[in-house]
Design a protein around this motif. Structure first.
Motif, PDB file in Angstrom:
ATOM      1  N   ASP A   1       0.898  -1.240   0.148  1.00  0.00           N
ATOM      2  CA  ASP A   1      -0.079  -0.035   0.090  1.00  0.00           C
ATOM      3  C   ASP A   1       0.852   1.263  -0.064  1.00  0.00           C
ATOM      4  O   ASP A   1       1.507   1.540   0.791  1.00  0.00           O
ATOM      5  CB  ASP A   1      -0.887   0.064   1.357  1.00  0.00           C
ATOM      6  CG  ASP A   1      -1.936   1.107   1.156  1.00  0.00           C
ATOM      7  OD1 ASP A   1      -1.883   2.065   0.227  1.00  0.00           O
ATOM      8  OD2 ASP A   1      -2.813   1.380   1.904  1.00  0.00           O
ATOM      9  N   TYR A   2       0.984   1.884  -0.974  1.00  0.00           N
ATOM     10  CA  TYR A   2       1.904   2.921  -1.161  1.00  0.00           C
ATOM     11  C   TYR A   2       1.299   4.256  -0.314  1.00  0.00           C
ATOM     12  O   TYR A   2       2.139   5.199  -0.342  1.00  0.00           O
ATOM     13  CB  TYR A   2       1.786   3.602  -2.741  1.00  0.00           C
ATOM     14  CG  TYR A   2       2.497   2.840  -3.839  1.00  0.00           C
ATOM     15  CD1 TYR A   2       3.887   2.548  -3.679  1.00  0.00           C
ATOM     16  CD2 TYR A   2       1.640   1.926  -4.480  1.00  0.00           C
ATOM     17  CE1 TYR A   2       4.422   1.723  -4.702  1.00  0.00           C
ATOM     18  CE2 TYR A   2       2.304   1.293  -5.652  1.00  0.00           C
ATOM     19  CZ  TYR A   2       3.827   0.942  -5.321  1.00  0.00           C
ATOM     20  OH  TYR A   2       4.239  -0.046  -6.407  1.00  0.00           O
ATOM     21  N   ARG A   3       0.353   4.198   0.209  1.00  0.00           N
ATOM     22  CA  ARG A   3      -0.429   5.183   0.823  1.00  0.00           C
ATOM     23  C   ARG A   3      -0.502   5.050   2.332  1.00  0.00           C
ATOM     24  O   ARG A   3      -1.196   5.653   3.147  1.00  0.00           O
ATOM     25  CB  ARG A   3      -1.798   5.921   0.294  1.00  0.00           C
ATOM     26  CG  ARG A   3      -1.701   6.335  -1.227  1.00  0.00           C
ATOM     27  CD  ARG A   3      -2.902   6.852  -1.761  1.00  0.00           C
ATOM     28  NE  ARG A   3      -2.859   7.032  -3.079  1.00  0.00           N
ATOM     29  CZ  ARG A   3      -3.236   7.812  -3.799  1.00  0.00           C
ATOM     30  NH1 ARG A   3      -3.974   8.808  -3.194  1.00  0.00           N
ATOM     31  NH2 ARG A   3      -3.364   7.839  -5.083  1.00  0.00           N
ATOM     32  N   ASP A   4       0.402   4.153   2.896  1.00  0.00           N
ATOM     33  CA  ASP A   4       0.335   3.894   4.358  1.00  0.00           C
ATOM     34  C   ASP A   4       1.861   3.725   4.579  1.00  0.00           C
ATOM     35  O   ASP A   4       2.536   3.148   3.904  1.00  0.00           O
ATOM     36  CB  ASP A   4      -0.610   2.881   4.576  1.00  0.00           C
ATOM     37  CG  ASP A   4      -1.159   2.895   6.081  1.00  0.00           C
ATOM     38  OD1 ASP A   4      -0.537   3.620   6.895  1.00  0.00           O
ATOM     39  OD2 ASP A   4      -1.977   2.196   6.391  1.00  0.00           O
ATOM     40  N   ILE A   5       2.174   3.682   5.964  1.00  0.00           N
ATOM     41  CA  ILE A   5       3.361   3.300   6.536  1.00  0.00           C
ATOM     42  C   ILE A   5       3.196   1.840   7.114  1.00  0.00           C
ATOM     43  O   ILE A   5       2.043   1.402   7.735  1.00  0.00           O
ATOM     44  CB  ILE A   5       3.822   4.354   7.660  1.00  0.00           C
ATOM     45  CG1 ILE A   5       3.978   5.719   6.986  1.00  0.00           C
ATOM     46  CG2 ILE A   5       5.168   3.854   8.300  1.00  0.00           C
ATOM     47  CD1 ILE A   5       4.850   5.964   6.080  1.00  0.00           C
TER      48      ILE A   5
END
Ligand code: TEU
Ligand code: CA
Length: 615
Positions: A85-89
């Motif tokens: 997931d590119y939009r989470d750490i």
């Protein structure tokens, strides 16, 4: 100092008419491998709050930009270079709030932050890939799906669409039961390649990049960006596929062909990079883009980094980190000498003399430690001398220097002797395939090759102090570090080197400061001396007074790249003209008096390296 004035050259100074004076023209970048930098919560894995707690160290070192290796949500098959997931750490590293805090704290110290962008492939656990396994889904064409070869049983050896091998061993194709087809993965089978031919893939990537830029990051280091465009024939078929008009490459000893000639620098690379520039960066400034570019040479570097062509600010090339690689594999090592470095690094410099820009690196999370590889770590004295010599060599070239965590201490290879000490997917796959499956190497041979070349050499925990876990994690932490600490943390560590004026760390601080304050270092042209000398690397840097006024001048840089004394090259003797004035020695890894004496006697000490002001 604010973020703005860090890195700026005075307006009057142009980089010799080449690249038009961007903010990064005298910046230094520091790479952090988050897993191995600083653990804050005792789970043995480095994390974002850990990095934030060490920002003062980086500000004190004087670097301008921090590059973070991937911290996105990931199953960690390739330590985060497999993004789900590119939009989470990833929870292992922290949260988005921790990332925002890191950005704020970094910016308040005048440090910029760039993130790793891994978009040649995703994780197989990314929602895009999961959807793509269904031929009826809107994302059916987002990856490189291909049927088994006609007349074969899908999923059995020989049924793969072509003969490409993966860089991490085995076939580059994996059969998916659900879809009944194969997908391409140039790296591990948990890293399926995205299909950049599909415009929806590109716009999804650009949206995500804009999302991060809007959140406040300052740019990207782009993982294997040279691989995103693949060569296909007029029917969209890959080389060697049944019915393809392009034949596959030669088959190597392990039964696979190398995809690189067809996947690196593919026909649409420039188009994709220009589109990215347009969609993400054209309305912004103060950012930095650096592309990792296996397979690209100096001429392509010049083209892609020439601002007129509107692609990327700089690239990482690979020729100089392959000088000790055998003809077919990095695991066979071959001897090298200074002429190999002059040819490769020099080739990069010469290509960007009038346009474009170079990045300067010896070290990153994929390469063995430079002091063990190109220097001499056999004694403490030689380790310190050669670490400084390599730093001086690299930082006195024209371009943007990159320091990989621990390089500024002269950290060494891991020294592992057993397979169970390794964690890297590449190292483990390789051992299993070459030793266990194919009996190509004996266990001893392979362990030796890993000790020399494994990527884990660069990934051992950062050595902050001499405590049990080197200060990477608390000495009483419940969990040991994910990769074991090098026992030489007892004498190679930050705390120790901060106390000593002549430490490798103190020397790196001087190199960074020199780039900020001396325009000859950042902007001067680069001219090699004594090309054929296999032991001594020497060159001059010149910034004409017409461009730079009083800041102009000429520097001579000399590095003895051996652990023996060597003669001062004739070229150097004639430039110095027997003056050997110690006041002209800007920096030396011996002291200035010593170096002046070396020049008078015509003899360099082992790994002696210095900068001499000629004009
Ligand atoms: O590396 C790509 C690359 O070309 C290498 O240096 C690679 O690790 C080596 O050739 C293997 O022998 C990038 C990343 O830096 C690396 O960590 C990732 O594993 C890889 O891409 C895949 O994302
Ligand atoms: Ca942690």
């Amino acid at each position: 100092m604010t973020t703005q004035d860090r890195g700026f050259l005075p307006d009057s100074i142009r980089t010799n008419g080449a690249t038009p004076n961007p903010w990064w023209s005298n910046a230094v970048v520091y790479q952090i491998y988050p897993r191995s930098f600083q653990d804050s919560n005792g789970d043995g894995i480095g994390d974002l709050p850990g990095i934030t707690s060490r920002l003062d160290y980086l500000a004190d070192l004087g670097v301008d930009v921090v590059w973070l290796s991937p911290v996105y949500k990931s199953p960690q098959d390739d330590n985060g270079y497999d993004i789900a997931d590119y939009r989470d750490i990833d929870p292992m590293f922290g949260t988005l709030a921790d990332m925002d805090e890191l950005l704020e704290q970094a910016h308040s110290r005048g440090l910029k932050v760039i993130m790793d962008l891994v978009v040649n492939h995703t994780s197989d656990e990314h929602a895009w890939f999961q959807e793509s396994r269904d031929t009826a889904s809107a994302r059916a064409d987002w990856y490189w799906w291909r049927p088994a070869r006609e007349g074969t049983v899908p999923g059995t050896p020989g049924a793969e669409p072509n003969r490409w091998g993966s860089y991490f061993g085995g076939s580059a194709w994996e059969y998916d039961e659900k879809r009944g087809e194969y997908y391409l993965h140039q790296f591990s089978k948990k890293q399926p390649d995205l299909n950049w031919e599909n415009p929806s893939v590109r716009s999804a990537v650009f949206d995500m990049m804009n999302w991060w830029m809007d959140r406040g990051i300052d740019g990207f280091r782009m993982d294997v960006i040279s691989l995103i465009s693949k060569q296909v024939d007029e029917n969209g078929k890959l080389p060697g596929e049944l019915g393809s008009n392009i034949p596959d490459g030669p088959i190597g000893p392990e039964g696979f062909s190398n995809p690189e000639p067809f996947t690196s620098d593919g026909p649409r690379l420039d188009e994709f990079l220009r589109q990215m520039r347009h969609e993400v960066f054209s309305k912004r400034d103060g950012y930095l883009t650096v592309g990792e570019a296996p397979g690209l040479g100096p001429e392509r570097n010049r083209f892609i980094t020439d601002p007129h062509d509107g692609e990327l600010d700089m690239l990482f090339l690979f020729e100089h980190v392959a000088i000790d690689h055998g003809p077919t594999s990095k695991w066979d090592s071959v001897p090298w000498d200074a002429t190999d470095l002059k040819r490769t690094l020099g080739g990069y410099q010469e290509a960007v003399r009038n346009a474009g820009w170079a990045s300067l690196y010896f070290s990153n999370h994929d390469q063995p430690r430079p002091v063990s590889r190109f220097g001499d770590d056999s004694t403490e004295e030689m380790r310190v001398r050669s670490a400084k010599a390599l730093g001086l060599l690299l930082h006195l070239h024209r371009g943007t220097p990159y320091i990989y965590q621990g390089e500024e201490l002269g950290m060494t290879n891991a020294g592992y002797t057993r397979l169970d000490q390794y964690r890297d997917v590449e190292s483990l796959n390789l051992y299993h395939q070459r030793v266990e499956d194919a009996s190509l190497d004996s266990p001893e041979e392979m362990l030796q090759a890993l000790a020399r070349t494994s990527r884990d050499n660069a990934r051992t925990p950062m050595q902050w102090d001499a405590t049990t876990y080197a200060g990477f994690t608390a000495p009483y932490a419940p969990t040991a570090p994910w990769l074991s600490v090098n026992p030489n943390k007892d004498h190679i560590n930050v705390r120790q080197q901060q106390r000593e004026d002549d430490s490798v760390l103190a020397f790196y601080k001087k190199l960074i400061e020199l780039r900020h304050t001396n325009p000859i270092v950042s902007a001067g042209s680069w001219d090699l001396l004594d090309r054929g000398n296999p032991s001594v690397y020497s060159f001059t840097r010149t910034l004409s007074e017409k461009i730079a006024g009083e800041s102009g001048g000429r520097l001579l840089v000399v590095i003895n790249m051996t652990s023996r004394s060597e003669r001062v090259p004739q070229d150097v003797v004639s430039l110095i003209n027997r003056q050997a004035d110690s006041d002209r020695i800007l920096l030396s890894n011996y002291d200035a008096e010593n170096t002046a004496a070396s020049l008078l006697l015509g003899k360099l000490s082992p790994w002696e390296a210095f900068i001499y002001r000629l004009e």
